[in-house]
Design a protein around this motif. Structure first.
Motif, mmCIF file in Angstrom:
data_model
loop_
_atom_site.group_PDB
_atom_site.id
_atom_site.type_symbol
_atom_site.label_atom_id
_atom_site.label_comp_id
_atom_site.label_asym_id
_atom_site.label_seq_id
_atom_site.Cartn_x
_atom_site.Cartn_y
_atom_site.Cartn_z
ATOM 1 N N ALA A 53 0.717 -1.245 0.074
ATOM 2 C CA ALA A 53 -0.155 0.095 -0.054
ATOM 3 C C ALA A 53 0.926 1.342 -0.136
ATOM 4 N N GLY A 54 1.857 0.967 0.867
ATOM 5 C CA GLY A 54 2.724 2.247 0.866
ATOM 6 C C GLY A 54 3.517 2.371 -0.518
ATOM 7 N N GLN A 55 4.022 1.634 -1.215
ATOM 8 C CA GLN A 55 4.550 1.685 -2.406
ATOM 9 C C GLN A 55 3.628 2.077 -3.536
ATOM 10 N N VAL A 56 2.214 1.736 -3.454
ATOM 11 C CA VAL A 56 1.473 2.095 -4.441
ATOM 12 C C VAL A 56 0.837 3.644 -4.404
ATOM 13 N N ALA A 57 1.105 3.992 -3.208
ATOM 14 C CA ALA A 57 0.637 5.476 -2.857
ATOM 15 C C ALA A 57 1.742 6.369 -3.019
ATOM 16 N N GLY A 58 3.031 5.847 -2.977
ATOM 17 C CA GLY A 58 4.100 6.566 -2.870
ATOM 18 C C GLY A 58 4.681 6.858 -4.405
ATOM 19 N N THR A 59 4.737 5.864 -5.049
ATOM 20 C CA THR A 59 5.214 5.884 -6.487
ATOM 21 C C THR A 59 4.547 6.868 -7.421
ATOM 22 N N PRO A 60 3.272 7.373 -7.333
ATOM 23 C CA PRO A 60 2.830 8.398 -8.236
ATOM 24 C C PRO A 60 3.268 9.651 -7.685
ATOM 25 N N ILE A 61 3.554 9.885 -6.260
ATOM 26 C CA ILE A 61 3.964 11.085 -5.674
ATOM 27 C C ILE A 61 5.572 11.201 -6.299
ATOM 28 N N ILE A 62 6.087 10.214 -6.297
ATOM 29 C CA ILE A 62 7.756 10.285 -6.721
ATOM 30 C C ILE A 62 7.703 10.619 -8.176
ATOM 31 N N ALA A 63 6.924 10.048 -8.985
ATOM 32 C CA ALA A 63 6.943 10.198 -10.571
ATOM 33 C C ALA A 63 6.457 11.645 -10.727
ATOM 34 N N ALA A 64 5.637 12.206 -9.880
ATOM 35 C CA ALA A 64 5.059 13.567 -9.994
ATOM 36 C C ALA A 64 6.174 14.562 -9.536
ATOM 37 N N GLY A 65 7.015 14.227 -9.162
ATOM 38 C CA GLY A 65 8.061 15.015 -8.468
ATOM 39 C C GLY A 65 7.565 15.880 -7.121
ATOM 40 N N GLY A 66 6.635 15.042 -6.334
ATOM 41 C CA GLY A 66 5.867 15.606 -5.153
ATOM 42 C C GLY A 66 7.270 15.803 -4.237
ATOM 43 N N SER A 67 6.853 16.989 -3.106
ATOM 44 C CA SER A 67 7.857 17.002 -2.124
ATOM 45 C C SER A 67 7.918 15.807 -1.125
ATOM 46 N N PHE A 68 9.223 15.877 -0.425
ATOM 47 C CA PHE A 68 9.557 14.942 0.546
ATOM 48 C C PHE A 68 8.394 14.859 1.826
ATOM 49 N N ILE A 69 7.909 16.084 2.049
ATOM 50 C CA ILE A 69 7.014 16.244 3.066
ATOM 51 C C ILE A 69 5.562 15.450 2.683
ATOM 52 N N GLU A 70 5.023 15.637 1.379
ATOM 53 C CA GLU A 70 3.971 14.701 0.972
ATOM 54 C C GLU A 70 4.109 13.508 0.885
ATOM 55 N N LEU A 71 5.424 12.922 0.528
ATOM 56 C CA LEU A 71 5.850 11.615 0.613
ATOM 57 C C LEU A 71 5.798 11.064 1.896
ATOM 58 N N ALA A 72 6.521 11.606 2.997
ATOM 59 C CA ALA A 72 6.745 11.292 4.381
ATOM 60 C C ALA A 72 5.451 11.035 4.899
ATOM 61 N N VAL A 73 4.494 12.160 4.947
ATOM 62 C CA VAL A 73 3.233 12.171 5.510
ATOM 63 C C VAL A 73 2.308 11.024 5.023
ATOM 64 N N THR A 74 2.197 10.805 3.706
ATOM 65 C CA THR A 74 1.639 9.762 3.186
ATOM 66 C C THR A 74 2.005 8.397 3.768
#
Length: 243
Positions: A53-74
């Motif tokens: 679940a964490g990888q599925v949620a985190g991968t689009p954030i990484i691909a979209a160039g999201g911030s580390f804060i977004e990734l960490a809180v997610t």
């Protein structure tokens, strides 16, 4: 208390989990490549994480160039259950030093946790190392196979196979939702909120800028609403668990 500290027994117990992870991570590998990551990047994600679940949620954030804060809180919201699972596991774990517990925490997935707590008596660190080895290998191997296949197979096939990982996550919710109406309604509210962020003009603009926060908002908002509407009666639940 008898403590099971057999590496070989743990290894054998982990084989079915490893096979299951191989199939699921294959779908993740395809999804990661479709999101714009390279096969090597997908593999590194799976080698350093054991959370579907964490990888599925985190991968689009990484691909979209999201911030580390977004990734960490997610990841904090989605994977908070592992903290509770680790506390429970610590009651059965014996002989593990400070550094060993970090490695054990890395491998404490839902399925590995279930097998661990199902063991009669206590467990030692060697048993747990054996138990997590095949799941880790299966998760990593399936990811790279899926990522390579995703780069080579036609779009119509990879698109179909990529749905599998979402089906797995839905399957986690369905059994409880079939027998517990608040769970079903909570899931539907989260879906409705997600659709609102997809299609409503102002919310859609927000989602484009902060994709990671959309996941957090939908999950936390739906959970908060139903926690207020249908609070859990802890005394009643404790009695049911004792029965």
């Amino acid at each position: 208390m008898k403590v099971n500290n057999s590496f070989l027994k743990g290894l054998v117990a982990g084989i079915p989990i490893g096979i299951g992870y191989l199939a699921v991570s294959f779908a993740f590998g395809i999804m990661a490549v479709k999101s714009g990551l390279s096969p090597l990047e997908a593999l590194l994600i799976s080698m350093t994480n054991l959370t579907s679940a964490g990888q599925v949620a985190g991968t689009p954030i990484i691909a979209a160039g999201g911030s580390f804060i977004e990734l960490a809180v997610t990841q904090l919201v989605i994977n908070s259950r592992y903290a509770l699972m680790s506390v429970s596991l610590s009651q059965k774990l014996h002989g593990a030093g400070f550094l060993s517990r970090f490695l054990i925490a890395f491998g404490n997935t839902d399925e590995i946790f279930a097998v661990s707590v199902g063991e009669e008596g206590g467990i030692g660190q060697k048993f747990f190392y054996g138990l997590m080895l095949f799941p880790w290998l299966g998760w990593s191997s399936g990811t790279i196979i899926g990522a390579i296949a995703g780069s080579a197979l036609p779009e119509i096939i990879t698109g179909s196979l990529g749905v599998a990982i979402y089906a797995m996550l839905i399957a986690v919710v369905i059994p409880k939702a079939k027998t517990h109406l608040p769970t079903a309604l909570c899931a539907l509210l989260a879906v409705a909120l997600s659709c609102a962020f997809k299609y409503l003009p102002i919310l859609a603009d927000f989602a484009k800028e902060y994709a990671g926060f959309v996941i957090i908002i939908c999950a936390v908002a739906a959970s908060a609403v139903f926690a207020l509407l249908f609070p859990v009666n802890e005394d009643k639940e404790a009695k049911e668990n004792d029965c």
